[in-house]
Design an enzyme around this catalytic site. Structure first.
Site, PDB file in Angstrom:
ATOM      1  N   ASP A 176      18.942  33.727  59.612  1.00 57.09           N
ATOM      2  CA  ASP A 176      18.933  34.353  58.300  1.00 57.09           C
ATOM      3  C   ASP A 176      18.785  35.864  58.426  1.00 57.09           C
ATOM      4  O   ASP A 176      18.517  36.398  59.505  1.00 57.09           O
ATOM      5  CB  ASP A 176      17.787  33.789  57.448  1.00 57.09           C
ATOM      6  CG  ASP A 176      17.989  32.319  57.119  1.00 57.09           C
ATOM      7  OD1 ASP A 176      19.153  31.902  57.002  1.00 57.09           O
ATOM      8  OD2 ASP A 176      16.979  31.602  56.982  1.00 57.09           O
ATOM      9  N   TYR A 235      11.778  28.989  69.359  1.00 57.29           N
ATOM     10  CA  TYR A 235      11.504  30.022  68.356  1.00 57.29           C
ATOM     11  C   TYR A 235      10.115  30.611  68.563  1.00 57.29           C
ATOM     12  O   TYR A 235       9.200  29.949  69.060  1.00 57.29           O
ATOM     13  CB  TYR A 235      11.603  29.451  66.944  1.00 57.29           C
ATOM     14  CG  TYR A 235      13.017  29.360  66.408  1.00 57.29           C
ATOM     15  CD1 TYR A 235      13.603  30.451  65.769  1.00 57.29           C
ATOM     16  CD2 TYR A 235      13.753  28.198  66.541  1.00 57.29           C
ATOM     17  CE1 TYR A 235      14.893  30.366  65.266  1.00 57.29           C
ATOM     18  CE2 TYR A 235      15.051  28.107  66.039  1.00 57.29           C
ATOM     19  CZ  TYR A 235      15.608  29.202  65.407  1.00 57.29           C
ATOM     20  OH  TYR A 235      16.894  29.125  64.924  1.00 57.29           O
TER      21      TYR A 235
END
Length: 392
Positions: A176, A235
């Site tokens: 994003d 992540y």
């Protein structure tokens, strides 16, 4: 003489009669938790304000230094983890040798050459990965750079459709806006025989110096797909603390212990769970069943300090969250981080995150944490090994 209504008026009347009635407006209410911490848990608004009232510019500056090779995520833990240098040196152990072997001589559609590209980019410099009209996206920049390597047939087809000469880049995960990537994996294929990996690497390096860093480009097997071939995603989320004292709001505590967040996250390790309550903006067909199930290999949280000192010589204190799973749903990491912080502040039980997966509405979880703290560290194509992890 009676005047007949015009054709346009008749059509408008017919459309009004045939159109279905407008659905009643939805009544959005706060999710009613029933556990003992329900009165201490933040509302969605309080959680949003708590997460965004942070010095995120420090995290953006740090990620920019990491992308350009001036800093490293491991430097935040070197004092506490003396083996960090060994882990960093073995980051590439999981890259299969078969991926760097050129494709064999084939004919027809099997004759195409596939290239794997490993890139890093600063999320604050782009409007996300996915190409969108009028926006500065990573995919748009990469595909424009690959336009010079497309084959003649595709170039002619694009010309006939009056489309720009661009390549097609496949990706391991669409990030994003604001999300940084240190090990984003892309793939590009062409039927041209004269294209070399070095040519693609030079084209990408000149696309946006300082914003995109090319780690490697190699020719791989045609069967390679950056998304479907991946076995795990890695992540990392950095949450900065404020210098001033945390404000209280009534009887709700607005402080939390990092160790509590760590205990909450560790309950997810080694389990195949449905994270549909922690997803956002997913299609209805992907809200139930296996499409929402993820297997978490590693989930930890720890205190650390940014290696870049401030002007007064004091390093900023942060909380780092590390997650490794076979797949992640849309905005799942950011919702998971925000919800874990909220539950830790409320003093919830260690299995609070698992219990929330049985909720009936996504308002049971917190709004997504800011994208500035999120970073895609790596994507793996072999079995998971804990040596890739930064937080032990």
């Amino acid at each position: 003489m009676i005047k007949q209504p015009g054709t346009a008026a008749v059509l408008r009347l017919r459309n009004l009669m045939e159109s279905p009635a407008a659905p009643p407006p939805k009544d959005y209410v706060q999710y009613q938790h029933t556990d003992s911490c329900s009165l201490l848990r933040w509302t969605a608004r309080e959680s949003y304000e708590f997460m965004y009232a942070r010095p995120w510019h420090e995290i953006n500056d740090f990620y920019l230094d990491v992308v350009n090779g001036r800093q490293s995520l491991h430097q935040m833990f070197r004092e506490e983890n003396p083996q960090a240098n060994d882990v960093e040196a073995s980051d590439n152990f999981d890259k299969p040798e078969a991926e760097s072997v050129p494709v064999k001589d084939r004919t027809g559609r099997w004759a195409r050459a596939t290239f794997k590209m490993l890139i890093s980019y600063n999320g604050n410099s782009f409007d996300g990965w996915q190409k969108q009209p009028g926006l500065n996206t990573v995919q748009g920049l990469v595909e424009r750079s690959l336009g010079k390597f497309v084959d003649e047939k595709k170039a002619q087809l694009l010309k006939e459709k009056k489309l720009p000469l661009e390549g097609c880049a496949l990706v391991a995960g669409r990030t994003d806006k604001g999300v940084t990537a240190l090990g984003q994996v892309c793939a590009f294929y062409t039927w041209r025989k004269d294209v070399k990996a070095l040519d693609i690497e030079e084209a990408l390096k000149s696309a946006a110096p300082g914003k995109i860093r090319v780690t490697s480009v190699s020719q791989v097997s045609r069967d390679f797909h950056p998304n479907f071939s991946a076995k795990w995603r890695h992540y990392f989320y950095i949450f900065p603390f404020n210098e001033e004292k945390t404000q209280q709001s009534g009887s709700k505590p607005f402080t939390f212990e990092v160790s509590r967040v760590n205990h909450l996250l560790r309950q997810l390790e080694g389990k195949l769970l449905s994270f549909r309550m922690f997803a956002r903006d997913t299609k209805a067909s992907r809200n139930i069943g296996p499409p929402t199930e993820c297997f978490v290999f590693h989930a930890r949280a720890a205190e650390a300090y940014l290696p870049s000192p401030k002007k007064d010589g004091v390093c900023s204190k942060v909380m780092c969250v590390e997650l490794v799973a076979n797949r992640f749903l849309r905005k799942m990491v950011r919702v998971l981080v925000a919800t874990a912080i909220r539950e830790a502040a409320a003093g919830a039980e260690e299995d609070a995150l698992i219990k929330l997966m049985d909720a009936t509405c996504r308002r049971a979880t917190a709004p997504p944490a800011p994208p500035d703290g999120l970073c895609l560290v790596d994507v793996g194509y072999t079995e998971f090994d804990k040596r890739i992890c930064i937080i032990p």
